[in-house]
Design an enzyme around this catalytic site. Structure first.
Site, PDB file in Angstrom:
ATOM      1  N   THR A  37       0.660  -1.071   0.115  1.00 45.51           N
ATOM      2  CA  THR A  37      -0.257   0.601   0.067  1.00 45.51           C
ATOM      3  C   THR A  37       0.950   1.481  -0.140  1.00 45.51           C
ATOM      4  O   THR A  37       1.637   0.896   0.899  1.00 45.51           O
ATOM      5  CB  THR A  37      -1.246  -0.174   1.281  1.00 45.51           C
ATOM      6  N   GLY A  38       0.685   2.808  -0.163  1.00 45.51           N
ATOM      7  CA  GLY A  38       1.512   3.970  -0.406  1.00 45.51           C
ATOM      8  C   GLY A  38       0.248   4.695  -0.660  1.00 45.51           C
ATOM      9  O   GLY A  38      -0.743   4.454  -0.267  1.00 45.51           O
ATOM     10  N   ALA A  39       0.621   6.306  -0.951  1.00 44.16           N
ATOM     11  CA  ALA A  39       0.327   7.003  -1.710  1.00 44.16           C
ATOM     12  C   ALA A  39      -0.876   7.551  -1.531  1.00 44.16           C
ATOM     13  O   ALA A  39      -1.881   7.858  -1.492  1.00 44.16           O
ATOM     14  CB  ALA A  39       1.024   7.836  -1.227  1.00 44.16           C
ATOM     15  N   TYR A  40      -0.930   6.384  -3.041  1.00 42.41           N
ATOM     16  CA  TYR A  40      -2.094   7.022  -4.182  1.00 42.41           C
ATOM     17  C   TYR A  40      -2.989   5.364  -3.997  1.00 42.41           C
ATOM     18  O   TYR A  40      -3.545   5.480  -5.313  1.00 42.41           O
ATOM     19  CB  TYR A  40      -1.590   6.995  -5.296  1.00 42.41           C
ATOM     20  N   GLY A  41      -2.749   4.414  -2.967  1.00 44.98           N
ATOM     21  CA  GLY A  41      -3.103   2.972  -3.995  1.00 44.98           C
ATOM     22  C   GLY A  41      -2.621   1.664  -2.908  1.00 44.98           C
ATOM     23  O   GLY A  41      -1.427   1.834  -2.230  1.00 44.98           O
ATOM     24  N   ASP A  82      11.963   8.680 -12.113  1.00 43.44           N
ATOM     25  CA  ASP A  82      12.453   8.060 -10.831  1.00 43.44           C
ATOM     26  C   ASP A  82      12.756   6.369 -10.970  1.00 43.44           C
ATOM     27  O   ASP A  82      12.340   5.627 -10.048  1.00 43.44           O
ATOM     28  CB  ASP A  82      11.167   8.342 -10.159  1.00 43.44           C
TER      29      ASP A  82
END
Length: 363
Positions: free
Chosen positions: A33-37, A151
């Site tokens: 899980t991360g910042a966007y999904g 990146d």
């Protein structure tokens, strides 16, 4: 908790949110899980393949989020190369545009990434050749579309147990002020012109990153490990040498020119001394990538032709993507317009012909 939802779909609670997924996918388990999904592992009943399903966090909470979601979907739809992550499927349980709130991206499940692999073991020269060759094939394809990754790092190079590599998160990265301060691992792989916003950068920022990653694979530790962005620049210049007057003159910012001219003088180091016992052919590749002047760096297509990769080279696989139309996702649209565009992209998705899995694809 599972319950019936739209016909042909089932509901499941994952990480305190409800997922609504077609019946063709089973055994959902959260893997990240991360910042966007949030990403779940699943098994595709139709093909027997292991897949990764990504649910974006509130993709339509603002026009900025909606624009990002639309761009991610379009980029994934555009990519059709073995070394670049692409879409297996995209779906929504919402039956109409006025009810459209969530959608899910389905991609191949790879199992691990280069960062984790390097922590587990020291890579042989043969594996370095094969993995970097795949990175360069993927970059040649992405760059032909007019996309810069921006990146690249070990963590977004996905690998399966067959040692097959796919580039993740291309074209989505955007530099923010928060990334310019503090101890950010990503910085270790960033080109100097990105670290200090020296100039309008080109696709060769990705070549610099590949050089840093390749050197780390051969060395067993990061080549440039700065504690902040200025320290990072110093670490780089201890190897590349201080910029020439010709290069300094190219810098668009007067502040950058003044800063660079006041730096301590460093002489260029021989990479053969920094990486002893490394194949001279590998050093030649790194020499072409780790150059301070972006215009002097080799391209992905040029790098592929180096003898270091000849054992694995298959030129017919070194394909180029069709150009990507950036104007569509850089347009100024309202939230409702972004939703409509995204809904249309989902409805028009054409999956590749299904091929049953003949081997394991998770590490």
């Amino acid at each position: 908790m599972t319950a019936r939802s739209r016909p042909g779909y089932f509901r499941q609670e994952i990480n305190k949110t409800i997922w609504e997924v077609p019946d063709r996918y089973k055994d959902l388990k959260q893997v990240g899980t991360g910042a966007y999904g949030t990403v779940c592992y699943a098994l595709d009943r139709r093909t027997g393949a292991k897949v990764a399903i990504k649910k974006l966090h509130r993709p339509f909470q603002s026009d900025l989020f909606a624009k990002r979601a639309y761009r991610e979907l379009r980029l994934l739809k555009h990519m059709k190369h073995d070394n670049v992550i692409g879409l297996v499927d995209v779906f929504t349980a919402d039956l109409s545009l006025d009810r459209f709130h969530d959608f899910y991206l389905v991609m191949p499940f790879m199992g691990t990434d280069l960062g984790k692999l390097m922590k587990m073991e020291r890579l042989s020269e043969e594996r370095v050749q094969y993995l970097v060759y795949q990175m360069l094939k993927g970059l040649k394809y992405i760059h032909a579309a007019g996309i810069i990754h921006r990146d690249l790092k070990p963590g977004n190079l996905a690998i399966n147990e067959e040692c097959e590599l796919k580039i993740l998160d291309f074209g989505l990265a955007r530099q923010t002020d928060s990334e310019m301060t503090g101890y950010v691992v990503t910085r270790w792989y960033r080109a100097p012109e990105v670290i200090l916003s020296w100039m309008h950068y080109t696709q060769t920022v990705d070549i610099w990153s590949v050089g840093c990653i390749m050197a780390e694979m051969l060395l067993g530790k990061p080549l440039f490990k700065g504690h902040d962005h200025l320290d990072q620049l110093m670490e780089i210049m201890k190897v590349t040498g201080t910029p020439s007057k010709e290069f300094t003159a190219k810098l668009q910012s007067e502040d950058a020119r003044n800063y660079v001219t006041k730096l301590p003088r460093f002489r260029k180091k021989d990479l053969r001394i920094l990486l002893p016992n490394v194949n001279p052919q590998a050093i030649k590749v790194l020499d072409g990538m780790l150059l301070l002047d972006p215009e002097s760096r080799i391209t992905a297509a040029e790098a592929l032709a180096f003898p270091f990769f000849s054992e694995f080279r298959e030129p017919e696989e070194e394909t180029e993507a069709p150009p990507y139309d950036h104007s569509l996702d850089e347009a100024d649209q309202s939230l409702e317009q972004w939703k409509r565009l995204t809904f249309t992209e989902i409805l028009t998705f054409q999956p590749a012909p299904a091929v049953a899995e003949s081997k394991e694809t998770a590490l």
